[in-house]
Each structure stands twice: as C-alpha cells, then as structure tokens.
Design an enzyme around this catalytic site. Structure first.
Site, PDB file in Angstrom:
ATOM      1  N   GLU A 100       0.822  -1.205   0.000  1.00  0.00           N
ATOM      2  CA  GLU A 100       0.000   0.000   0.000  1.00  0.00           C
ATOM      3  C   GLU A 100       0.860   1.261   0.000  1.00  0.00           C
ATOM      4  O   GLU A 100       0.545   2.245  -0.677  1.00  0.00           O
ATOM      5  CB  GLU A 100      -0.933   0.005   1.217  1.00  0.00           C
ATOM      6  CG  GLU A 100      -1.920  -1.155   1.255  1.00  0.00           C
ATOM      7  CD  GLU A 100      -1.402  -2.369   1.989  1.00  0.00           C
ATOM      8  OE1 GLU A 100      -2.217  -3.100   2.572  1.00  0.00           O
ATOM      9  OE2 GLU A 100      -0.168  -2.610   1.993  1.00  0.00           O
ATOM     10  N   CYS A 141      -2.665  -4.163   7.042  1.00  0.00           N
ATOM     11  CA  CYS A 141      -2.322  -4.397   8.447  1.00  0.00           C
ATOM     12  C   CYS A 141      -2.777  -3.215   9.303  1.00  0.00           C
ATOM     13  O   CYS A 141      -2.867  -2.076   8.838  1.00  0.00           O
ATOM     14  CB  CYS A 141      -0.824  -4.635   8.599  1.00  0.00           C
ATOM     15  SG  CYS A 141       0.218  -3.262   8.057  1.00  0.00           S
ATOM     16  N   THR A 155      20.724 -39.343   2.460  1.00  0.00           N
ATOM     17  CA  THR A 155      20.946 -38.413   1.353  1.00  0.00           C
ATOM     18  C   THR A 155      22.137 -37.511   1.638  1.00  0.00           C
ATOM     19  O   THR A 155      22.969 -37.254   0.759  1.00  0.00           O
ATOM     20  CB  THR A 155      19.685 -37.561   1.116  1.00  0.00           C
ATOM     21  OG1 THR A 155      18.610 -38.408   0.721  1.00  0.00           O
ATOM     22  CG2 THR A 155      19.929 -36.512   0.043  1.00  0.00           C
TER      23      THR A 155
END
Length: 347
Positions: free
Chosen positions: A55, A82, A203
């Site tokens: 904004e 907000c 892994t």
C-alpha cells in the site's frame, strides 16, 4: 466499480504480489493498485521483508499530476491492510490519512495481529470496504503464510526426481543423473521460494549435497538435516558454514559454530516434533528433497501440501523405488526438454 472491473484490478494486484516471491517471507506477498475512474494511477507490491508494504509503495508511485486524485480513488489490495505496528507502520492508517474513500480487498488476513482489525479500522474511518474479490486466488498466492498461521506448521513441498520406470537411485543407493539441466535450474528456483530445505541422513552422506541456490537468483534456504547421531562427515558441504544449517539430532553436540542443532526425541513420532520446532523458529515453508524413506514418512503421516515429481527420460535396470504419493491430485504437467514435471496438491 462492477464485479468484472473489480476482478480485473484484483488480478493486477496478484500479478504485482507475485513479484515479491522469495523475498518477503515470513510476511505475505501483497499487491496494491489505486484506480480513479477506471484508470490505474498507482501500483505497488511488498518488495522486501522489513521494507515498505504494498500500500505504501502504491501511494508513493502516484505521479505528481495525479496526487489530487488519491482522495477520489479506489485502492485494490490482495490482502487485508495491516492495523498493527511491526517493522513498518500500519497500512490501514496510511489509507485513512490519504483520504482514500473506497478499498477493495481480496482476502482477510488470518494472522492474529490483523484478523479483521484492518478492515474495522477502515470502516470506522468511513471508508467503504468490499472483501472477497478473487478470494480463492488471493489465499492461494499466500498459501504458505496461511498454512503457517492457521495450521501452526510450515507449508510442506515434496520434491523428487525419478526415472521413467519409477526409480530414484541405483541399486546401492548411489545417486544417478536423472533430470536434465533445465529441470535442475528450476529446482533451484524452487529453493529460492522456500525458507528451508530438508534431507535425511542417507541423502546427506551419500549425495554430499550443497542444498544451496547456485543455479538461480535469490536467497538460499536454511539447510535442515535429519541426522540422529551426527553421522554426516565434517568434511561434507553441509558443514561448510556457508549457509545457516540445522542438524536435527538426538542430543546436543559441539558443532564449533558451523551449524546449529535441534534436539528431538527419536523414540517418539519425529515429524510432529520437527514441524513444531520449525514453526517456533518462524520457518514458514520447507522443501523436502530427501530420499524415498523420509519423503514417504511425510506422505504416510499426511503432512504435505504440494508434491513436484520430475520424471526423466531414461530408465534403470534396478534401484531404489520412488515414494508412493497418497491423497494427491495432479494440477498440471510441465514438459521440459525431455523431462516431465508433475505438480500435485494435497486433498
């Protein structure tokens, strides 16, 4: 504005919001547009965590010649403005101070510090507020943010590469080349979009991965390694100290400042403990790139949101079989220079 125009301008908000991907977390991606009599006079998006919100950037983008139109314009914003002081002042206060008379919002922010308070502040100031425009799409773009706050866990993306006959590694578990260079580059783009990347012990030991973002722009994810007994050799890349790294282990250990450890009780169910601690550390999303065992654990525990499966063009005579995906619906398929990438969402 009629509903068709509302959706048109909200779609532009979503296009702008997406430009902040990989740079604004743990904040949501947000886009904003100012419209006067059908003409866009300003637009902006949240570009970087800790910096100005959509904004603010939208208002600041208005040309000097159009400044007088702000108080007669409609602001479109993909997520509720907000109403609290965080790293930046409340955006709802900015809208009020600019005298913007109409605000169209894509979806309400479920984060407890907002959760309708921004809308309430706008309405109390006499601003006309409309919500729910392209709501599904506005929630989807911030699915990581909403999952984190509503389910109290990170958003989980599973990824693996498999051969045309459904194998992920050789017979001895050794890594084999499956995907091509273009798919590999895309995987690094995915890494830039998530806050953490997770692998298991096998892994980490066999592949000696870097788990960084060297083939794309943007940040590296936090490396997360499940290693109960800290077996991964200290000579491996995961110990190089180049990227924040957390070893999930059974006991605290001296890592000489190269990595961090996270203690869990391996006698109990691992994944709920892991996700709870990652939530506490504000990691909103993780990309699981582990082997078939850890991937299947997430699947069997019903703890995943997306799966991305890369299928290469070649086969292997024998090897480790790929995980079996449960409760997944394929959203789309991307052919990529001989590879096939299937994207699934959890249902």
């Amino acid at each position: 504005m009629d509903s068709t125009l509302d959706e048109f301008f909200m779609q532009r908000c979503l296009e702008l919001a997406a430009m902040g991907a990989g740079r604004v977390a743990p904040n949501p991606m947000v886009g904003a547009v100012l419209v006067h009599q059908g003409r866009i006079i300003g637009e902006g998006y949240h570009q970087q965590y800790g910096q100005a919100h959509a904004e603010v950037n939208c208002v600041h983008s208005v040309a000097e010649a159009d400044q007088s139109l702000i108080s007669r314009a409609t602001m479109y914003v993909s997520l509720e403005p907000c109403a609290h002081h965080g790293k930046t002042p409340p955006c709802a206060d900015l809208i009020v101070s600019q005298g913007i008379p109409n605000v169209v919002i894509g979806c309400v922010d479920s984060f407890s510090a907002v959760a309708g308070k921004g809308i309430e502040k706008l309405k109390k100031a006499g601003i006309t507020v409309k919500t729910g425009v392209l709501e599904k799409a506005c929630r989807a773009i911030n699915r990581r943010f909403f999952t984190f706050h509503e389910q109290q866990r990170p958003y989980i993306v599973l990824k693996w590469a498999q051969t045309s006959n459904g194998l992920v590694a050789g017979a001895d578990g050794a890594p084999v080349k499956i995907s091509n260079q273009y798919s590999n580059r895309l995987v690094h783009k995915w890494r830039s979009e998530e806050m953490g990347i997770l692998v298991g012990t096998r892994t980490a030991m066999i592949d000696n991965p870097r788990l960084n973002n060297r083939l794309w722009t943007g940040k590296d994810p936090v490396r997360l390694v499940i290693d109960r007994e800290l077996k991964v050799p200290r000579t491996h890349h995961l110990w190089d100290g180049s990227i924040p790294t957390i070893f999930i282990t059974a006991a605290a250990a001296d890592t000489h400042g190269l990595t961090e450890t996270m203690q869990v009780d391996f006698r109990e169910s691992l994944l709920p403990q892991l996700l709870q601690q990652l939530h506490q550390r504000q990691l909103q999303s993780i990309l699981v790139e582990g082997g078939p065992y850890i991937l299947q654990q997430f699947i069997d525990a019903d703890l995943w949101d997306e799966a991305r499966i890369i299928t290469g063009a070649h086969s292997l005579p024998e090897g480790l079989t790929a995980p079996v995906l449960i409760r997944g619906v394929r959203q789309h398929t991307l052919p990529l220079a001989g590879d096939r990438i299937d994207f699934y969402h959890h249902v």
